[in-house]
Every structure is written in structure tokens, then in C-alpha cells.
Motif scaffolding. Sequence first.
Motif, short mmCIF file in Angstrom:
data_model
loop_
_atom_site.label_atom_id
_atom_site.label_comp_id
_atom_site.label_asym_id
_atom_site.label_seq_id
_atom_site.Cartn_x
_atom_site.Cartn_y
_atom_site.Cartn_z
N PRO A 104 0.80 -1.24 0.00
CA PRO A 104 0.00 0.00 0.00
C PRO A 104 0.82 1.28 0.00
CG PRO A 104 -0.92 -1.60 1.54
CD PRO A 104 0.39 -2.16 1.06
N ALA A 105 1.98 1.28 0.64
CA ALA A 105 2.80 2.50 0.66
C ALA A 105 3.29 2.85 -0.74
CB ALA A 105 3.98 2.33 1.61
N LEU A 106 3.63 1.85 -1.55
CA LEU A 106 4.07 2.11 -2.92
C LEU A 106 2.91 2.57 -3.79
CD1 LEU A 106 6.59 -0.81 -3.62
CD2 LEU A 106 7.07 1.57 -3.02
N ALA A 155 -9.06 11.57 -2.62
CA ALA A 155 -10.40 11.72 -3.22
C ALA A 155 -11.08 13.02 -2.80
CB ALA A 155 -11.27 10.52 -2.85
N ARG A 156 -10.56 13.68 -1.77
CA ARG A 156 -11.13 14.96 -1.34
C ARG A 156 -10.48 16.16 -2.03
NH1 ARG A 156 -11.25 12.02 3.51
NH2 ARG A 156 -9.26 12.87 4.23
N ARG A 157 -9.45 15.93 -2.82
CA ARG A 157 -8.82 17.05 -3.53
C ARG A 157 -9.77 17.56 -4.63
NH1 ARG A 157 -2.33 15.82 -4.07
NH2 ARG A 157 -2.01 15.23 -1.89
N PRO A 158 -9.72 18.85 -4.93
CA PRO A 158 -10.70 19.43 -5.87
C PRO A 158 -10.68 18.80 -7.26
CG PRO A 158 -9.47 21.16 -4.74
CD PRO A 158 -8.83 19.86 -4.35
N HIS A 159 -9.53 18.33 -7.73
CA HIS A 159 -9.43 17.81 -9.09
C HIS A 159 -9.48 16.28 -9.16
CE1 HIS A 159 -5.38 17.59 -7.48
NE2 HIS A 159 -4.96 16.91 -8.53
N ARG A 185 -7.83 16.42 -14.40
CA ARG A 185 -8.75 15.75 -13.47
C ARG A 185 -8.38 14.28 -13.40
NH1 ARG A 185 -12.23 18.34 -17.16
NH2 ARG A 185 -13.22 20.22 -16.35
N LEU A 186 -8.60 13.69 -12.23
CA LEU A 186 -8.37 12.25 -12.06
C LEU A 186 -9.65 11.60 -11.55
CD1 LEU A 186 -4.94 12.04 -10.17
CD2 LEU A 186 -5.33 12.21 -12.63
N LEU A 187 -9.99 10.44 -12.11
CA LEU A 187 -10.99 9.57 -11.52
C LEU A 187 -10.27 8.29 -11.10
CD1 LEU A 187 -13.89 8.78 -10.76
CD2 LEU A 187 -14.08 7.75 -13.05
N LEU A 188 -10.29 8.00 -9.80
CA LEU A 188 -9.62 6.82 -9.27
C LEU A 188 -10.59 5.64 -9.27
CD1 LEU A 188 -7.88 8.49 -6.18
CD2 LEU A 188 -6.98 8.22 -8.51
N VAL A 189 -10.22 4.60 -10.00
CA VAL A 189 -11.03 3.38 -10.03
C VAL A 189 -10.33 2.39 -9.09
CG1 VAL A 189 -12.14 1.62 -11.45
CG2 VAL A 189 -11.74 3.91 -12.37
N TYR A 190 -10.55 2.64 -7.81
CA TYR A 190 -9.91 1.89 -6.73
C TYR A 190 -10.90 1.79 -5.58
CZ TYR A 190 -5.06 1.76 -8.34
OH TYR A 190 -3.91 1.46 -9.02
N GLY A 191 -10.64 0.81 -4.72
CA GLY A 191 -11.28 0.79 -3.43
C GLY A 191 -10.43 1.58 -2.45
N ASP A 192 -10.56 1.25 -1.18
CA ASP A 192 -9.76 1.92 -0.15
C ASP A 192 -8.46 1.14 0.04
OD1 ASP A 192 -11.87 3.68 0.10
OD2 ASP A 192 -12.83 2.50 1.67
N CYS A 193 -7.60 1.19 -0.97
CA CYS A 193 -6.47 0.27 -1.06
C CYS A 193 -5.15 0.79 -0.51
CB CYS A 193 -6.28 -0.14 -2.53
SG CYS A 193 -7.74 -0.88 -3.26
N CYS A 194 -5.11 2.05 -0.10
CA CYS A 194 -3.86 2.59 0.43
C CYS A 194 -4.18 3.68 1.46
CB CYS A 194 -2.96 3.12 -0.69
SG CYS A 194 -3.66 4.48 -1.63
N PRO A 195 -3.22 4.04 2.29
CA PRO A 195 -3.49 4.93 3.42
C PRO A 195 -4.07 6.29 3.07
CG PRO A 195 -1.36 3.85 3.71
CD PRO A 195 -1.85 3.49 2.34
N LEU A 227 -0.06 9.51 -5.37
CA LEU A 227 0.30 10.88 -4.98
C LEU A 227 1.10 11.56 -6.09
CD1 LEU A 227 1.15 10.27 -1.23
CD2 LEU A 227 -0.66 11.78 -2.08
N GLY A 228 1.97 10.79 -6.77
CA GLY A 228 2.73 11.34 -7.89
C GLY A 228 1.82 11.81 -9.02
#
Length: 197
Positions: A44-46, A77-81, A61-71, A52-53
Motif C-alpha cells: 500500500p505504501a508504494l 479523493a477529497r482534492r478538488p481535481h 482531473r483524475l478519476l480513481l477506479v480503486y477501493g480503499d487500497c492505500c493509506p 500521490l505522484g
Amino acid sequence: MRMPAKETLVVSCSIFRKEIAGLGPAVMGGVRPVFLDSMLHMRPALLDEALLGLARAEDRRLLLVYGDCCPHMGELARRPHIRKVRGVNCCDILLGHDAYHRLRREGVFFFLPEWTARWEQVFRGELGLKDQPLAREFMHEMHTRLMYLDTGLAEAPHRTLADIEAFFDMPVEIRPTGLERLKAEIAAGLQRAHGHV
């Protein structure tokens, strides 16, 4: 002078690579998919570092197609973009919240197509369950049955599933899922990313 439109990236775990490719331009038109190796789920750290990179560039804009997979998934997901599809993990995203949690309460362990093909790498390499009796004990203590989530893009890998059944001494049930829930989650996530809801 009109500013150019922001690029939209759909950033997904590679566990959904074929499924997202199968959604077609009606859902994915005008956005660029980026896939990160599903083995990052085991580190998860990697995964955090990779996401984050990608998040540093605020001109897209980013849409993350993930579950709660990292810290830091919730913080990202709360960032404006940035937006994220709903679901605690990939199985939740495919099955929907109610069906996923009902099956989890029943003790189901899930196999998705990509990880099914890599099951030995996952269990023997990443989880260190090289010893079959230990692997069976682990699975039987934690779960009541195994389930392959068939997204419908290829024939179920019956020979591989038979190997999994033999290794864990548990039958594997095949459950068709299709792509409807994944499609709906990505479409809704893209609407949120573009500020339509």
C-alpha cells in the motif's frame, strides 16, 4: 482567450485493464486510462506513492477506479481535481455494495480474472503461502467458499480454477457479473469529475 479543457485521466488498478478497455467510447471517450500494477495492492505504501505522484499535476482531473487500497486514498479523493468511484475494493465495485457485503458475511473469498491468472504469484509469492497444508488451513479458517467473478470478457479459466480448487481443497463457484456496475460507477465518477453532479 479560452483556456484549453483539462485532461481527464481514469486511474485504475490493472485488475480492471481488460474490463475498462471493454467499456468502449460511450463511457471512456475523451478520457485517458492509466493502469497501475495490481501487485501494488500488496504494498500500500508504494501504491500511495504512485497515486500521490499522479495527483501532483492539478492541471488535469483524475478519476480513481480503486477501493480503499492505500493509506491516503480518502485524502486524495477529497482534492478538488480528484474523484473516486464508490466501493471499498474491486469486488465491491463489480458486485455492488449490498451483494458484496452479503457474500463477505457468508465467508466468500473472491477471485477476479487478472488475479486468477496470477494466483500462484499472489498466494505463494506475495502472501508466502508456499506450503499447501498451511495455505489450506488459512483459507478454511478464514473463508467458507471461493468465488470467481466472471466479467464476461473471456471464457472462465476452468483449468486454472481446478488448480485453485485442488490447492485449497475448496470448490470455486463461478458468478457472472458483467460490466454494468463498473460501467455505471465510472460514468457517475466522470460526471462528478466534470462537475455535472
